[in-house]
Design a protein around this motif. Structure first.
Motif, mmCIF file in Angstrom:
data_model
loop_
_atom_site.group_PDB
_atom_site.id
_atom_site.type_symbol
_atom_site.label_atom_id
_atom_site.label_comp_id
_atom_site.label_asym_id
_atom_site.label_seq_id
_atom_site.Cartn_x
_atom_site.Cartn_y
_atom_site.Cartn_z
ATOM 1 N N ALA A 37 2.639 4.539 -1.600
ATOM 2 C CA ALA A 37 2.942 5.963 -1.751
ATOM 3 C C ALA A 37 3.905 6.171 -2.912
ATOM 4 C CB ALA A 37 3.537 6.527 -0.469
ATOM 5 N N THR A 38 3.397 6.683 -4.024
ATOM 6 C CA THR A 38 4.209 7.009 -5.189
ATOM 7 C C THR A 38 3.731 8.330 -5.761
ATOM 8 O OG1 THR A 38 2.867 6.099 -7.007
ATOM 9 C CG2 THR A 38 4.175 4.525 -5.709
ATOM 10 N N ASN A 39 4.425 8.820 -6.769
ATOM 11 C CA ASN A 39 3.993 10.055 -7.414
ATOM 12 C C ASN A 39 2.673 9.883 -8.159
ATOM 13 O OD1 ASN A 39 5.827 8.419 -9.081
ATOM 14 N ND2 ASN A 39 5.438 9.920 -10.692
ATOM 15 N N HIS A 40 2.244 8.640 -8.372
ATOM 16 C CA HIS A 40 0.992 8.370 -9.082
ATOM 17 C C HIS A 40 -0.191 8.090 -8.140
ATOM 18 C CE1 HIS A 40 2.562 8.343 -13.161
ATOM 19 N NE2 HIS A 40 3.594 7.645 -12.729
ATOM 20 N N THR A 41 0.022 8.191 -6.835
ATOM 21 C CA THR A 41 -1.028 7.816 -5.888
ATOM 22 C C THR A 41 -2.315 8.610 -6.097
ATOM 23 O OG1 THR A 41 0.594 7.150 -4.220
ATOM 24 C CG2 THR A 41 -1.615 7.667 -3.431
ATOM 25 N N TRP A 42 -2.200 9.869 -6.484
ATOM 26 C CA TRP A 42 -3.381 10.738 -6.607
ATOM 27 C C TRP A 42 -3.853 10.858 -8.060
ATOM 28 C CZ3 TRP A 42 -4.955 11.894 -1.780
ATOM 29 C CH2 TRP A 42 -6.076 12.722 -1.614
ATOM 30 N N ASP A 43 -3.361 10.003 -8.944
ATOM 31 C CA ASP A 43 -3.720 10.119 -10.370
ATOM 32 C C ASP A 43 -5.221 10.081 -10.606
ATOM 33 O OD1 ASP A 43 -1.082 10.301 -11.007
ATOM 34 O OD2 ASP A 43 -1.003 8.489 -12.242
ATOM 35 N N LYS A 44 -5.941 9.301 -9.805
ATOM 36 C CA LYS A 44 -7.391 9.165 -9.969
ATOM 37 C C LYS A 44 -8.163 9.856 -8.849
ATOM 38 C CE LYS A 44 -7.234 6.673 -13.714
ATOM 39 N NZ LYS A 44 -7.829 7.101 -14.998
ATOM 40 N N GLY A 45 -7.475 10.684 -8.099
ATOM 41 C CA GLY A 45 -8.147 11.475 -7.083
ATOM 42 C C GLY A 45 -8.346 10.780 -5.754
ATOM 43 N N MET A 46 -8.947 11.517 -4.842
ATOM 44 C CA MET A 46 -9.155 11.049 -3.482
ATOM 45 C C MET A 46 -10.001 9.785 -3.436
ATOM 46 S SD MET A 46 -11.737 11.057 -0.950
ATOM 47 C CE MET A 46 -12.776 12.480 -1.266
ATOM 48 N N GLU A 47 -11.029 9.700 -4.299
ATOM 49 C CA GLU A 47 -11.948 8.565 -4.250
ATOM 50 C C GLU A 47 -11.231 7.239 -4.486
ATOM 51 O OE1 GLU A 47 -12.357 11.253 -6.055
ATOM 52 O OE2 GLU A 47 -14.114 12.263 -5.193
ATOM 53 N N SER A 48 -10.290 7.217 -5.412
ATOM 54 C CA SER A 48 -9.591 5.969 -5.711
ATOM 55 C C SER A 48 -8.584 5.602 -4.626
ATOM 56 C CB SER A 48 -8.899 6.054 -7.073
ATOM 57 O OG SER A 48 -9.859 6.005 -8.110
ATOM 58 N N VAL A 49 -7.988 6.597 -3.989
ATOM 59 C CA VAL A 49 -7.105 6.308 -2.854
ATOM 60 C C VAL A 49 -7.915 5.657 -1.740
ATOM 61 C CG1 VAL A 49 -5.514 7.250 -1.145
ATOM 62 C CG2 VAL A 49 -5.586 8.222 -3.458
ATOM 63 N N ALA A 50 -9.084 6.240 -1.448
ATOM 64 C CA ALA A 50 -9.959 5.691 -0.407
ATOM 65 C C ALA A 50 -10.428 4.294 -0.789
ATOM 66 C CB ALA A 50 -11.156 6.617 -0.184
ATOM 67 N N PHE A 51 -10.797 4.111 -2.065
ATOM 68 C CA PHE A 51 -11.253 2.795 -2.519
ATOM 69 C C PHE A 51 -10.150 1.753 -2.374
ATOM 70 C CE2 PHE A 51 -11.236 -0.353 -5.954
ATOM 71 C CZ PHE A 51 -12.387 -1.066 -5.623
ATOM 72 N N THR A 52 -8.926 2.118 -2.729
ATOM 73 C CA THR A 52 -7.806 1.176 -2.652
ATOM 74 C C THR A 52 -7.568 0.717 -1.222
ATOM 75 O OG1 THR A 52 -6.760 2.187 -4.580
ATOM 76 C CG2 THR A 52 -5.351 0.864 -3.146
ATOM 77 N N LYS A 53 -7.557 1.663 -0.294
ATOM 78 C CA LYS A 53 -7.333 1.311 1.108
ATOM 79 C C LYS A 53 -8.473 0.438 1.628
ATOM 80 C CE LYS A 53 -5.421 1.656 5.222
ATOM 81 N NZ LYS A 53 -4.179 0.953 5.581
ATOM 82 N N LYS A 54 -9.698 0.780 1.283
ATOM 83 C CA LYS A 54 -10.853 -0.021 1.711
ATOM 84 C C LYS A 54 -10.805 -1.412 1.097
ATOM 85 C CE LYS A 54 -15.924 -0.016 1.796
ATOM 86 N NZ LYS A 54 -17.153 0.717 1.394
#
Length: 286
Positions: A37-54
């Motif tokens: 969780a940082t200020n850059h977490t959403w830099d690439k949008g929801m898809e990349s957050v989901a990809f990272t967790k997966k």
């Protein structure tokens, strides 16, 4: 920073997207818990957050990932790690996200600090664990003094009985201290560990730090306490000409390496090992 599935989306400032091989490098370096969780977490949008967790769940399910979530159910879970019969709960918050994105419907995916929910999280964590640790992405960038945002969040953590706070975001090292609540409860705070490794050009940002904390249980009273704490200065090294990038303990950084540091090309009069030794000494005195 967050991972991207498509290598063509790998990018640096201001929209960060990291190759997922960085995750493997972190594991190989010995990290067991990752705070995303940082200020850059959403830099690439929801898809990349989901990809990272997966990606973490698929490749390294044993690694505890904080700050990002795949579902609201996952977001409600408190991460607890047990070591030598001591249970440690970990929470991770960022003060916000860059560019103020609209995350309506996906609020659960990243842990953004909000006082009411943070207090509730801490209360639950204290019922599940002996020690509560908060990794807080907070504060004003490049400011070495304790700013009002950091002060406010730290006071909330102390009032709720957090035991340890690890700060990040300012890109510079800030002091460490132990705060005491009115009832005697103590909280160890590292206000910012600075950069672990980077290629930033500002000289103070090349100094990082590692926290070393020993948690012990008294064999007679069974009370949990922090038996010792430390602060090890680090030096980020980068040599663009030879494509060499590494992190060293400042005590082990050599003049030979310093001569090859690319930062020395831009700051020949200031850049030196003695500059960083003096800087860290001044930080410890604050």
């Amino acid at each position: 920073t967050i991972f991207v599935e498509n290598k063509e989306e790998v990018s640096g400032y201001p929209d960060f997207g990291s190759p997922y091989e960085g995750g493997t490098a972190l594991v190989n370096a010995g990290f067991d818990i990752i705070a995303h969780a940082t200020n850059h977490t959403w830099d690439k949008g929801m898809e990349s957050v989901a990809f990272t967790k997966k990606w973490w769940n698929t490749n390294y399910p044993e690694i505890k990932v904080l700050g990002i979530h795949e579902s609201s159910e996952d977001a409600n879970e408190i991460t607890v790690v047990e070591s030598k019969n001591i249970k440690i709960a970990f929470l991770n918050y960022t003060y916000g996200l860059n560019f103020d994105p609209d995350i309506t419907g996906y609020e659960y995916m990243v842990d953004i600090f909000e006082e009411t929910s943070a207090r509730e999280d801490i209360k639950r964590a204290k019922t599940l664990a002996d020690v509560v640790v908060v990794v807080a992405h907070m504060g004003v960038e490049y400011e070495m003094n304790i700013d009002s945002q950091t002060q406010h969040m730290t006071e909330i953590f102390l009032s709720e009985g957090v035991d340890i706070v690890i700060g990040s975001h300012p890109h510079v090292v800030r002091p460490m201290e132990t705060l005491t609540r009115d009832d005697g409860h103590q909280m160890l705070v590292y206000y910012s560990l600075g950069n672990f490794i980077s290629t930033q050009k500002e000289l103070p940002s090349l100094l990082g730090a590692m926290a070393k904390i020993d948690i012990a249980r008294d064999i007679n009273t069974h009370e949990i306490h922090i038996s010792s704490q430390g602060f090890t200065p680090l030096m980020t090294h980068y040599d663009h000409e030879n494509k060499q990038y590494a992190v060293y303990k400042l005590s082990e950084y050599t003049e030979e390496l310093a001569e090859k540091h690319s930062a020395g090309d831009e700051n020949p009069l200031e850049f030196s090992i003695s500059y960083y030794e003096q800087l860290f000494g001044e930080i410890q005195k604050k």
